[in-house]
Design a protein around this motif. Structure first.
Motif, PDB file in Angstrom:
ATOM      1  N   GLU A 124       6.686   0.594  -3.105  1.00 30.65           N
ATOM      2  CA  GLU A 124       6.420  -0.766  -2.625  1.00 30.65           C
ATOM      3  C   GLU A 124       7.516  -1.240  -1.674  1.00 30.65           C
ATOM      4  OE1 GLU A 124       3.972  -2.318  -6.567  1.00 30.65           O
ATOM      5  OE2 GLU A 124       6.158  -2.480  -6.510  1.00 30.65           O
ATOM      6  N   LYS A 125       8.776  -1.031  -2.048  1.00 36.25           N
ATOM      7  CA  LYS A 125       9.891  -1.451  -1.189  1.00 36.25           C
ATOM      8  C   LYS A 125       9.881  -0.691   0.136  1.00 36.25           C
ATOM      9  CE  LYS A 125      12.853  -2.785  -5.032  1.00 36.25           C
ATOM     10  NZ  LYS A 125      13.979  -2.385  -5.874  1.00 36.25           N
ATOM     11  N   VAL A 128       7.341  -2.191   2.326  1.00 37.26           N
ATOM     12  CA  VAL A 128       7.866  -3.452   2.861  1.00 37.26           C
ATOM     13  C   VAL A 128       8.837  -3.163   4.006  1.00 37.26           C
ATOM     14  CG1 VAL A 128       9.363  -5.446   2.353  1.00 37.26           C
ATOM     15  CG2 VAL A 128       7.545  -4.807   0.750  1.00 37.26           C
ATOM     16  N   ASN A 129       9.775  -2.233   3.783  1.00 38.48           N
ATOM     17  CA  ASN A 129      10.773  -1.891   4.810  1.00 38.48           C
ATOM     18  C   ASN A 129      10.143  -1.365   6.094  1.00 38.48           C
ATOM     19  OD1 ASN A 129      12.896  -2.634   3.161  1.00 38.48           O
ATOM     20  ND2 ASN A 129      13.271  -0.561   2.426  1.00 38.48           N
ATOM     21  N   TYR A 132       4.520  -2.572   6.289  1.00 35.44           N
ATOM     22  CA  TYR A 132       3.129  -2.477   5.846  1.00 35.44           C
ATOM     23  C   TYR A 132       2.785  -3.509   4.772  1.00 35.44           C
ATOM     24  CZ  TYR A 132       3.238   1.900   8.381  1.00 35.44           C
ATOM     25  OH  TYR A 132       3.378   2.838   9.366  1.00 35.44           O
ATOM     26  N   LEU A 133       3.771  -3.910   4.002  1.00 28.87           N
ATOM     27  CA  LEU A 133       3.600  -4.927   2.973  1.00 28.87           C
ATOM     28  C   LEU A 133       4.646  -6.007   3.176  1.00 28.87           C
ATOM     29  CD1 LEU A 133       3.201  -2.896  -0.391  1.00 28.87           C
ATOM     30  CD2 LEU A 133       1.384  -3.907   0.994  1.00 28.87           C
ATOM     31  N   ALA A 134       4.340  -7.189   2.695  1.00 28.41           N
ATOM     32  CA  ALA A 134       5.299  -8.289   2.683  1.00 28.41           C
ATOM     33  C   ALA A 134       5.259  -8.921   1.296  1.00 28.41           C
ATOM     34  CB  ALA A 134       4.948  -9.326   3.749  1.00 28.41           C
ATOM     35  N   ILE A 135       6.359  -9.513   0.910  1.00 30.47           N
ATOM     36  CA  ILE A 135       6.386 -10.204  -0.374  1.00 30.47           C
ATOM     37  C   ILE A 135       5.731 -11.561  -0.180  1.00 30.47           C
ATOM     38  CG2 ILE A 135       7.850 -11.200  -2.163  1.00 30.47           C
ATOM     39  CD1 ILE A 135       9.869  -8.946  -1.509  1.00 30.47           C
ATOM     40  N   GLU A 136       4.733 -11.829  -0.991  1.00 29.11           N
ATOM     41  CA  GLU A 136       3.988 -13.082  -0.927  1.00 29.11           C
ATOM     42  C   GLU A 136       4.335 -13.899  -2.162  1.00 29.11           C
ATOM     43  OE1 GLU A 136       0.494 -15.444   0.524  1.00 29.11           O
ATOM     44  OE2 GLU A 136       1.672 -13.852   1.451  1.00 29.11           O
ATOM     45  N   TYR A 145       3.087  -8.223  -3.700  1.00 28.18           N
ATOM     46  CA  TYR A 145       3.053  -7.612  -2.374  1.00 28.18           C
ATOM     47  C   TYR A 145       1.677  -7.779  -1.751  1.00 28.18           C
ATOM     48  CZ  TYR A 145       7.392  -5.438  -3.878  1.00 28.18           C
ATOM     49  OH  TYR A 145       8.670  -5.219  -4.327  1.00 28.18           O
ATOM     50  N   THR A 148       0.482  -6.615   5.386  1.00 29.03           N
ATOM     51  CA  THR A 148       0.751  -7.310   6.643  1.00 29.03           C
ATOM     52  C   THR A 148      -0.352  -6.923   7.624  1.00 29.03           C
ATOM     53  OG1 THR A 148       2.049  -5.448   7.455  1.00 29.03           O
ATOM     54  CG2 THR A 148       3.253  -7.199   6.266  1.00 29.03           C
TER      55      THR A 148
END
Length: 197
Positions: A124-125, A128-129, A132-136, A145, A148
């Motif tokens: 997951e991290k 994010v890095n 592809y994902l962001a913390i919502e 997650y 994006t």
């Protein structure tokens, strides 16, 4: 099943419960379930982070995986051979699956060699890095997650829904994204800029 695999399996169950998901069916828990209580979900999330540290440290509670790897002369990062990646790819499905499922495929290789264990949160991290994902932030108490625009463009789907007044996000990956994560497994705990896409 050895102790590490049991701990990894138990951690994935507790993490699912922290998100209000039945770890057996991978569906949201019933509306009237005690597992929907936000206080319990916070507790499950905390226990998940502690257990993930224990798993990553090879059963030790305080020693970091990096210092452990250096002292043992082992790899500092999770690493798969091309053959192992091909074996993991045999699990790829034609339908979208959760990150927890991809983690399950990759975690089969945990402890196969002297290297740090791969955790679901590592994936997951890493996503994010790599954008592809962001913390919502879903509420004052919860976050999760979410895909994006970049993630949506490559096959990550995030569905936001509310149950008993609590927002949840269910994120899945299409077959192409499943392949991408496996192909880049060696970058997950290493430099996120080394992803090949």
């Amino acid at each position: 099943m050895d102790e590490t695999k049991i701990l990894i399996h138990a951690t994935s169950y507790i993490k699912a419960l922290s998100k209000g998901v039945n770890p057996i069916t991978n569906e949201k828990v019933e509306n009237d379930s005690i597992a929907n209580d936000i206080r319990l979900q916070k507790c499950f999330a905390y226990v998940t982070s502690v257990l993930e540290d224990v798993v990553k440290n090879g059963g030790a509670i305080s020693k970091s995986s990096e210092s452990k790897a250096k002292s043992e002369g082992t790899s500092q990062f999770f690493f798969l051979t091309n053959e192992q990646k091909e074996k993991a790819k045999q699990n790829i499905t034609t339908k979208a699956v959760g990150i927890n499922k991809i983690y399950e495929w990759l975690s089969e290789f945990n402890n196969k060699a002297k290297m740090p264990l791969l955790l679901e949160t590592d994936i997951e991290k890493w996503l994010v890095n790599n954008g592809y994902l962001a913390i919502e932030v879903l509420s004052e108490e919860t976050k999760d997650y979410k895909a994006t625009n970049k993630g949506l463009a490559v096959g990550i789907i995030s569905l936001v829904f509310t149950q008993n007044g609590i927002k949840y996000i269910k994120t899945t990956c299409n077959p192409e994204m499943q392949t991408y994560i496996i192909d880049n497994a060696n970058s997950i705990q290493n430099d996120p800029s080394k992803a090949k896409k």
